[in-house]
Design a protein around this motif. Structure first.
Motif, PDB file in Angstrom:
ATOM      1  N   LEU A   1       0.839  -1.134   0.139  1.00 11.49           N
ATOM      2  CA  LEU A   1      -0.021   0.100  -0.004  1.00 11.49           C
ATOM      3  C   LEU A   1       0.822   1.368  -0.039  1.00 11.49           C
ATOM      4  O   LEU A   1       1.739   1.403   0.752  1.00 11.49           O
ATOM      5  CB  LEU A   1      -0.786   0.042   1.247  1.00 11.49           C
ATOM      6  N   VAL A   2       0.673   2.186  -0.990  1.00 12.54           N
ATOM      7  CA  VAL A   2       1.373   3.147  -1.039  1.00 12.54           C
ATOM      8  C   VAL A   2       0.707   4.527  -0.776  1.00 12.54           C
ATOM      9  O   VAL A   2      -0.500   4.816  -1.452  1.00 12.54           O
ATOM     10  CB  VAL A   2       2.106   3.791  -2.616  1.00 12.54           C
ATOM     11  N   LEU A   3       0.717   5.171   0.339  1.00 13.15           N
ATOM     12  CA  LEU A   3      -0.350   6.320   0.720  1.00 13.15           C
ATOM     13  C   LEU A   3       0.457   7.421   0.481  1.00 13.15           C
ATOM     14  O   LEU A   3       1.749   7.794   1.059  1.00 13.15           O
ATOM     15  CB  LEU A   3      -0.497   6.120   2.253  1.00 13.15           C
ATOM     16  N   VAL A   4      -0.221   8.222  -0.116  1.00 14.13           N
ATOM     17  CA  VAL A   4       0.494   9.706  -0.728  1.00 14.13           C
ATOM     18  C   VAL A   4      -0.041  10.924  -0.200  1.00 14.13           C
ATOM     19  O   VAL A   4      -1.404  10.792  -0.230  1.00 14.13           O
ATOM     20  CB  VAL A   4       0.442   9.692  -2.417  1.00 14.13           C
ATOM     21  N   SER A   5       0.403  11.833   0.415  1.00 10.08           N
ATOM     22  CA  SER A   5      -0.142  12.860   1.068  1.00 10.08           C
ATOM     23  C   SER A   5       0.677  14.101   0.860  1.00 10.08           C
ATOM     24  O   SER A   5       1.965  14.033   1.086  1.00 10.08           O
ATOM     25  CB  SER A   5      -0.381  12.359   2.541  1.00 10.08           C
ATOM     26  N   SER A   6      -0.178  15.320   0.559  1.00 14.66           N
ATOM     27  CA  SER A   6       0.697  16.511   0.636  1.00 14.66           C
ATOM     28  C   SER A   6       0.688  17.165   2.052  1.00 14.66           C
ATOM     29  O   SER A   6       1.030  18.195   2.335  1.00 14.66           O
ATOM     30  CB  SER A   6       0.139  17.468  -0.267  1.00 14.66           C
ATOM     31  N   ALA A   7      -0.082  16.464   2.941  1.00 11.14           N
ATOM     32  CA  ALA A   7      -0.367  17.060   4.454  1.00 11.14           C
ATOM     33  C   ALA A   7      -0.263  15.810   5.244  1.00 11.14           C
ATOM     34  O   ALA A   7      -1.238  15.440   6.094  1.00 11.14           O
ATOM     35  CB  ALA A   7      -1.599  17.867   4.408  1.00 11.14           C
ATOM     36  N   PRO A   8       0.882  15.276   5.488  1.00  8.33           N
ATOM     37  CA  PRO A   8       1.000  14.059   6.553  1.00  8.33           C
ATOM     38  C   PRO A   8       0.570  14.340   7.641  1.00  8.33           C
ATOM     39  O   PRO A   8       0.390  13.403   8.520  1.00  8.33           O
ATOM     40  CB  PRO A   8       2.468  13.596   6.058  1.00  8.33           C
ATOM     41  N   HIS A   9       0.755  15.773   8.425  1.00 11.67           N
ATOM     42  CA  HIS A   9       0.490  15.977   9.718  1.00 11.67           C
ATOM     43  C   HIS A   9      -1.046  15.853   9.788  1.00 11.67           C
ATOM     44  O   HIS A   9      -1.376  15.720  11.184  1.00 11.67           O
ATOM     45  CB  HIS A   9       0.975  17.572   9.949  1.00 11.67           C
ATOM     46  N   ALA A  10      -1.859  15.698   8.728  1.00  6.57           N
ATOM     47  CA  ALA A  10      -3.333  15.643   9.188  1.00  6.57           C
ATOM     48  C   ALA A  10      -3.859  14.024   9.107  1.00  6.57           C
ATOM     49  O   ALA A  10      -4.614  13.692   9.277  1.00  6.57           O
ATOM     50  CB  ALA A  10      -4.148  16.171   7.868  1.00  6.57           C
ATOM     51  N   LEU A  11      -2.733  12.968   8.958  1.00  5.29           N
ATOM     52  CA  LEU A  11      -3.121  11.696   9.185  1.00  5.29           C
ATOM     53  C   LEU A  11      -3.211  11.228  10.507  1.00  5.29           C
ATOM     54  O   LEU A  11      -2.355  11.884  11.309  1.00  5.29           O
ATOM     55  CB  LEU A  11      -1.911  10.921   8.549  1.00  5.29           C
TER      56      LEU A  11
END
Length: 218
Positions: A32-42
């Motif tokens: 699973l590849v999780l792409v995020s421009s805002a990882p702090h929101a995870l």
């Protein structure tokens, strides 16, 4: 099998819970590849189960060129998009050029709010949060603005400002607020953005943000 989930931080709370269960018990031979421009929101429980891979930002000139070509933005607006996005092409293309073009008026109105003038703050929030996309775009602009003010108030060089074309307003605002207040407002912007990603009311978050600018003890 490889599954790519782009902008994973935009998932709903229910989807996050389902994803967490999958991460706890992943299928065999699956990545699973999780792409995020805002990882702090995870959610921390999701971040702790992932291997973080950070990609270097693209050159600002390259990002600005793509923004100008794909969004039809003028060169100055394209450069501002690239700077606000920190070299992220996806974030730069997601910015609203119309909001950027109106940023000087918006920032002047915010800096012109009188202490304790809740009515003016609520009227301004109505203009800034016409929809969710508009609210998010203005949050990006505000965070960059207060980052500039914190830089100036801390003795930094104006050459590194994102809003380099608004130097006079930035200098006056930095002198009035000081670095601690600028940093406080940056954190308020980040908090509002995180709540928007969990489907909070864009109008309510913008109203609360501006009121907290004026009323630090609220």
């Amino acid at each position: 099998k490889v599954y790519i989930i782009d902008e994973v931080h935009m998932l709903s709370a229910g989807a996050f819970n389902a994803l967490l269960k999958t991460l706890e018990e992943p299928p065999d031979a699956t990545t699973l590849v999780l792409v995020s421009s805002a990882p702090h929101a995870l959610l921390p429980t999701i971040r702790s189960r992932c291997l973080k891979l950070a990609f270097a930002p693209l050159p600002l000139g390259l990002v600005a060129e793509r923004v100008a070509r794909e969004r039809g933005a003028d060169p100055a607006t394209a450069r501002l998009c690239a700077a606000l996005a920190g070299g992220s092409l996806g974030q730069a293309l997601a910015l609203d050029p119309k909001a950027l073009a109106r940023r000087q008026e918006m920032l002047a109105r915010i800096e012109g709010l009188a202490p304790g003038d809740a009515r003016a703050a609520l009227l301004l929030a109505e203009d800034l949060a016409t929809d969710r996309a508009s609210a998010e775009a203005h949050l990006d602009l505000l965070e960059a603005w207060y980052r500039d003010l914190a830089t100036l108030a801390s003795g930094g060089s104006p050459e590194g400002l994102i809003n380099c074309d608004l130097g006079e307003l930035a200098a006056a605002s930095a002198a009035r607020h000081g670095a601690p207040e600028a940093l406080r407002r940056i954190e308020l912007c980040r908090s509002a953005r995180a709540k928007l990603r969990f489907n909070a009311s864009h109008r309510l978050q913008t109203e609360q943000l501006l009121l907290r600018f004026l009323f630090p003890d609220v």
